[in-house]
Structures are given as structure tokens and as C-alpha cells.
Design a protein around this motif. Structure first.
Motif, PDB file in Angstrom:
ATOM      1  N   TYR A 269      -8.000  16.114  -0.826  1.00 13.64           N
ATOM      2  CA  TYR A 269      -8.471  14.832  -1.080  1.00 13.64           C
ATOM      3  C   TYR A 269      -8.149  13.983  -2.074  1.00 13.64           C
ATOM      4  O   TYR A 269      -7.529  12.823  -2.106  1.00 13.64           O
ATOM      5  N   ASN A 270      -8.529  14.422  -3.347  1.00 13.33           N
ATOM      6  CA  ASN A 270      -7.954  13.636  -4.637  1.00 13.33           C
ATOM      7  C   ASN A 270      -6.779  13.852  -5.094  1.00 13.33           C
ATOM      8  O   ASN A 270      -6.059  12.941  -5.356  1.00 13.33           O
ATOM      9  N   PHE A 271      -6.295  15.176  -5.139  1.00 13.11           N
ATOM     10  CA  PHE A 271      -4.838  15.320  -5.823  1.00 13.11           C
ATOM     11  C   PHE A 271      -3.799  14.724  -4.656  1.00 13.11           C
ATOM     12  O   PHE A 271      -2.783  14.154  -4.842  1.00 13.11           O
ATOM     13  N   GLY A 272      -4.292  15.060  -3.367  1.00 10.03           N
ATOM     14  CA  GLY A 272      -3.545  14.354  -2.061  1.00 10.03           C
ATOM     15  C   GLY A 272      -3.422  13.028  -2.085  1.00 10.03           C
ATOM     16  O   GLY A 272      -2.170  12.373  -2.378  1.00 10.03           O
ATOM     17  N   LYS A 273      -4.560  12.386  -2.538  1.00 12.83           N
ATOM     18  CA  LYS A 273      -4.465  10.841  -2.602  1.00 12.83           C
ATOM     19  C   LYS A 273      -3.484  10.690  -3.816  1.00 12.83           C
ATOM     20  O   LYS A 273      -2.697   9.542  -3.873  1.00 12.83           O
ATOM     21  N   ASP A 274      -3.544  11.219  -4.997  1.00 12.66           N
ATOM     22  CA  ASP A 274      -3.095  10.649  -6.271  1.00 12.66           C
ATOM     23  C   ASP A 274      -1.547  10.979  -5.788  1.00 12.66           C
ATOM     24  O   ASP A 274      -0.685   9.954  -6.284  1.00 12.66           O
TER      25      ASP A 274
ATOM     26  N   GLU B 256       3.857   3.932  -4.337  1.00  9.40           N
ATOM     27  CA  GLU B 256       3.969   2.832  -5.456  1.00  9.40           C
ATOM     28  C   GLU B 256       5.127   2.967  -6.240  1.00  9.40           C
ATOM     29  O   GLU B 256       5.612   1.910  -6.506  1.00  9.40           O
ATOM     30  N   SER B 257       5.721   4.264  -6.355  1.00  9.19           N
ATOM     31  CA  SER B 257       6.826   4.201  -7.182  1.00  9.19           C
ATOM     32  C   SER B 257       7.984   3.719  -6.183  1.00  9.19           C
ATOM     33  O   SER B 257       8.944   3.345  -6.779  1.00  9.19           O
ATOM     34  N   ARG B 258       8.035   3.770  -4.876  1.00  6.29           N
ATOM     35  CA  ARG B 258       9.007   3.126  -4.135  1.00  6.29           C
ATOM     36  C   ARG B 258       8.688   1.851  -4.104  1.00  6.29           C
ATOM     37  O   ARG B 258       9.819   1.077  -3.638  1.00  6.29           O
ATOM     38  N   ALA B 259       7.425   1.323  -3.736  1.00  2.45           N
ATOM     39  CA  ALA B 259       7.233  -0.114  -3.261  1.00  2.45           C
ATOM     40  C   ALA B 259       6.917  -1.102  -4.276  1.00  2.45           C
ATOM     41  O   ALA B 259       6.904  -2.246  -4.258  1.00  2.45           O
ATOM     42  N   GLY B 260       6.445  -0.510  -5.622  1.00  2.00           N
ATOM     43  CA  GLY B 260       6.010  -1.331  -6.523  1.00  2.00           C
ATOM     44  C   GLY B 260       4.705  -1.944  -6.020  1.00  2.00           C
ATOM     45  O   GLY B 260       3.890  -1.378  -5.380  1.00  2.00           O
ATOM     46  N   ALA B 261       4.370  -3.225  -6.518  1.00  3.55           N
ATOM     47  CA  ALA B 261       3.096  -3.837  -6.458  1.00  3.55           C
ATOM     48  C   ALA B 261       2.924  -4.638  -5.155  1.00  3.55           C
ATOM     49  O   ALA B 261       1.668  -4.926  -4.599  1.00  3.55           O
ATOM     50  N   PRO B 262       3.789  -5.193  -4.759  1.00  5.57           N
ATOM     51  CA  PRO B 262       3.642  -6.252  -3.568  1.00  5.57           C
ATOM     52  C   PRO B 262       2.707  -5.301  -2.021  1.00  5.57           C
ATOM     53  O   PRO B 262       3.245  -4.187  -1.759  1.00  5.57           O
ATOM     54  N   PRO B 263       1.673  -5.827  -1.848  1.00  7.82           N
ATOM     55  CA  PRO B 263       1.025  -5.207  -0.616  1.00  7.82           C
ATOM     56  C   PRO B 263       1.802  -5.125   0.459  1.00  7.82           C
ATOM     57  O   PRO B 263       1.782  -3.824   1.274  1.00  7.82           O
ATOM     58  N   GLU B 264       2.668  -5.856   1.030  1.00  8.75           N
ATOM     59  CA  GLU B 264       3.304  -5.817   2.147  1.00  8.75           C
ATOM     60  C   GLU B 264       4.592  -4.394   2.122  1.00  8.75           C
ATOM     61  O   GLU B 264       4.609  -3.824   2.877  1.00  8.75           O
TER      62      GLU B 264
END
Ligand SMILES: [Zn+2]
Length: 407
Positions: A361-366, A373-381
Motif C-alpha cells: 500500500y504505502n511503499f507500492g504507492k511511493d 512522475e519521473s517519466r511524466a513530470g508535473a502536467p496532470p495529462e
């Protein structure tokens, strides 16, 4: 590979005869299941057949990226199955050895002082005097959803999560799910995937249900969590590619880290930034008859309390390694994980059944969060794109870690 994959499915079903929690979902040919039940293969035989099957997996897989991922994934799922057989035969693994063997991951360890620092912040943010867990409990009481409002609140939350997911996920048109309210379970919610793009979602009402559970459960169990994950695997891997291994879901396997990690991170994907608290305040609080002016204060405390979730891993690690009794673990969870006594009791029963599964749950989420996020950056799309790609592909937990990142 399909022959190997089919034998894998049958081994999972065979092991399910010895371990009632092992087969979380199966929607392949019904006779495979009845055959497993009538044969009731002994554990030693299942173990030996698994070793043989692992040895037969070709060293390389020819094809696109998914084909390569499939090979590595199937091999690792089989290794986890082998480890589960050993456990049922009586092998004693430490908490970290077990999570590595079953979930392809080892969660970080934190000293008590780490949680003490977080608890100090929570202590300062909560009103009143006395032990912080009691004040948290008292504060939270204002956010309990009355029983007669539960299904209305959940239905609205599910509709919202679905509406937010649809523009980003091509869902099969026939997908749907049913919600049931149940009691006396060691978990708070569960998705039982039925195949044909259908899920049965059960919500446990043993303990008070707080308003934040609505979005948590609707996203985690439904959209874009477990229901979407299972439906996409069925669509892309079982039906489009004809890969039989995805018709079965072995609970104690690396797949669970991906499933739980994406289900939890999916909440942030569906409600980026302040959108969650805004929706709760404007829509769910009024539906539940709660005071919307308190929504922001509650969200702030909840975000702080979320950060102590790793305390649950420490409690499980000590309890399962034999370094703490149940009573000590219940006390420790109350002190460090901000759990009222009844929740702490329920949590130790979860440890009994699911053991090192807690890290998913927690480590999986992290792990999922840093991967996306390392691949997508900040944009929600962009986050949605990477997230959905991850949902629809067989990727191992160890492959989510950034290169050079420690376990
Ligand atoms: Zn889950």
C-alpha cells in the motif's frame, strides 16, 4: 509462452487448494478450477512442478517491449509462487525476506525517532490537551459519515472518480461494478474481480467510516484503481494478446504491489492538487450532513497522519519477526501510527492473514509515484498517460525503481 503461462495458471489454482486467500481472482475456463479442486495436488508436487516450469522459460523473448516484460513477469510470479509453497511447508522467512520473495520489494525501515518527529507536527496541529491519539480520535469524530448516508456518499464519490477517469482511460463499454456493505473482515474494502469487466466491491462497516474513505475507496477499489487495472489487463493482455496468465490473480505475488500501489497513487492522479478537498467540501460534506467549513482543516490533519503510515510496516515487521506480541503491537500502533485501539486490533488481524502484504500500500504507492512522475513530470495529462500505460502492462516492482536507487 502460452503453454508455460497456462501451466502457471493451473499451479496458482492448485496452490489455492492449500491457501484460501491465494487466488484473488480467476476468470479462465471453469474446468481448470474444478480440476484443481478434485486433484488437490500435494504442496511438494506443486513446488517441484514450479521449479521445472521456471527452468523451461526461455532466456529471451522475441517481440515488442510487452513481450519482454511478459517473460520477466511470468518468471518472477512463478518464483513468488515457489516461495509461497515453501512458506506453507513451514519455511520461516523474516519480514524483509518474505516481501522480497513475494512482492519483489523491500520497504525502507524507519527508527521510532522518525515517527516521533512526525507526531510532534501532528500534536501541534491538533486542538486540545492530552495524548495525541485521543485528540485525533476526538477531532475525527466530526467527520464520521452517518450510516444512512453511506451509500449515497459512496455512489457520488464513485460517479466522480469514474467521470474523472473516463477522458484518460479507454474503458471497455461493458465495464461495471456492484457495491456491497459487509462486516467482520480484516480489511476495510475489497475488490473481487469477476472477469467480463465486472467487479464486486465490498466495504467493511465494522468501524466508523470517515468522510475521506469515500474518495479513497471509490478511487482505490474502482476508478482508476483495481477495477480499471483488472479491466485493462483483461482487455489488453487476455483478450487482445491471448495471454492466459492474466486470467488469474495470485494475491501473494509481485502483481499485488503494482495493484495496490497504482490503486493508491490513482487517487492523486484523479484529484491533483487541491481538487480533492474542493470536491469533498462542496459535494461530499453536504451529502453526508457534515460541516463543509471543516473540510480544509480535516484534509490538513489527514495529510500529516498519512505520513505516519510507514509506522504500520514497522509494527508488522516487529510482530511477524517475533520481536513484539500482539498486545505490544496494538500499543505501538496506537502510539506511533495514530490508530485508535479498535483499528489497531483490526490491523494486527490483517498482519496475521496478509503479513508483509502491508508494504504494497504505502511503499507500492511511493514506487509507482516516483516511476510515473519521473517519466511524466508535473502536467496532470502526462501523469494520466504514464499511469494508464503502467496499468495496462506487466511491469515488475523492481523495474519501477530508478536506476541506481537503493531498494
Ligand atoms: Zn487494494
Amino acid at each position: 509462452m502460452n503453454t508455460i503461462a497456462e501451466r502457471y495458471v493451473k499451479l496458482v489454482l492448485a496452490l489455492g487448494q492449500h491457501d484460501a486467500d491465494y487466488v484473488d481472482a480467476f476468470y479462465g475456463p471453469a474446468e481448470w478450477k474444478t480440476d484443481a479442486a478434485s486433484r488437490k495436488q500435494p504442496l511438494a508436487e506443486i513446488g517441484a512442478a514450479t521449479d521445472r516450469l521456471i527452468a523451461e522459460i526461455p532466456a529471451h523473448a522475441d517481440g515488442d517491449e510487452l513481450v519482454a516484460l511478459r517473460r520477466d513477469y511470468l518468471k518472477r510470479q512463478l518464483e513468488a509462487l515457489r516461495a509461497r509453497v515453501r512458506m506453507l511447508e513451514g519455511a520461516k522467512l523474516t519480514f524483509d525476506e518474505e516481501s522480497q520473495a513475494l512482492y519483489d520489494a523491500v520497504a525502507p525501515t524507519y527508527p521510532d525517532s522518525y515517527f516521533e518527529g512526525l507526531l510532534k507536527e501532528i500534536d501541534q496541529a491538533l486542538p486540545g490537551e492530552g495524548p495525541v491519539v485521543d485528540r485525533y480520535d476526538a477531532f475525527r469524530r466530526k467527520f464520521i459519515v452517518p450510516n444512512d448516508k453511506l451509500s449515497g456518499v459512496f455512489d457520488r464519490a464513485i460517479a466522480e472518480c469514474r467521470t474523472r477517469s473516463l477522458p484518460h482511460v479507454a474503458l471497455p463499454p461493458a465495464e461495471s461494478f456492484t457495491v456491497e456493505y459487509v462486516k467482520n473482515k480484516p480489511w476495510s474494502g475489497y475488490n473481487w474481480y469477476q472477469g467480463n469487466y465486472r467487479s464486486l466491491i465490498q466495504v467493511n462497516t465494522d468501524l466508523p467510516v470517515y468522510i475521506d474513505r469515500a474518495i479513497d475507496l471509490a478511487c482505490h477499489e474502482g476508478y482508476p484503481g483495481h477495477h480499471v487495472y483488472n479491466a485493462l489487463l483483461e482487455k489488453h493482455l487476455v483478450r487482445d494478446r491471448g495471454w492466459p496468465e492474466f486470467q488469474v490473480y495470485a494475491l501473494f505475488s509481485p502483481q499485488s504491489l503494482i495493484a495496490e500501489g497504482t490503486a493508491n497513487y490513482g487517487i492523486d492522479v484523479a484529484f491533483p492538487g487541491e481538487q480533492r478537498v474542493a470536491f469533498e467540501r462542496d459535494v461530499l460534506f453536504p451529502l453526508a450532513g457534515l460541516d463543509p467549513s471543516q473540510a480544509a482543516a480535516y484534509a490538513k490533519i489527514r495529510a500529516l497522519v498519512d505520513r505516519v503510515s510507514y509506522a504500520g510496516n514497522e509494527a508488522a515487521r516487529k510482530y511477524l519477526n517475533g520481536q513484539a506480541t500482539r498486545t505490544q503491537s496494538v500499543d505501538w500502533l496506537q502510539r506511533f501510527a495514530m490508530m485508535p485501539a479498535a483499528s489497531a486490533e483490526q490491523r494486527t488481524r490483517f498482519f496475521d492473514t496478509y503479513r508483509s502484504y502491508v508494504i504494497n500500500y504505502n511503499f507500492g504507492k511511493d514506487l509507482v509515484k516516483q516511476y510515473v512522475e519521473s517519466r511524466a513530470g508535473a502536467p496532470p495529462e502526462k501523469r494520466w498517460q504514464e499511469f494508464v500505460k503502467l496499468l495496462a502492462s506487466p511491469r515488475l516492482p523492481s523495474a519501477l525503481r530508478a536506476p541506481g536507487q537503493p531498494r
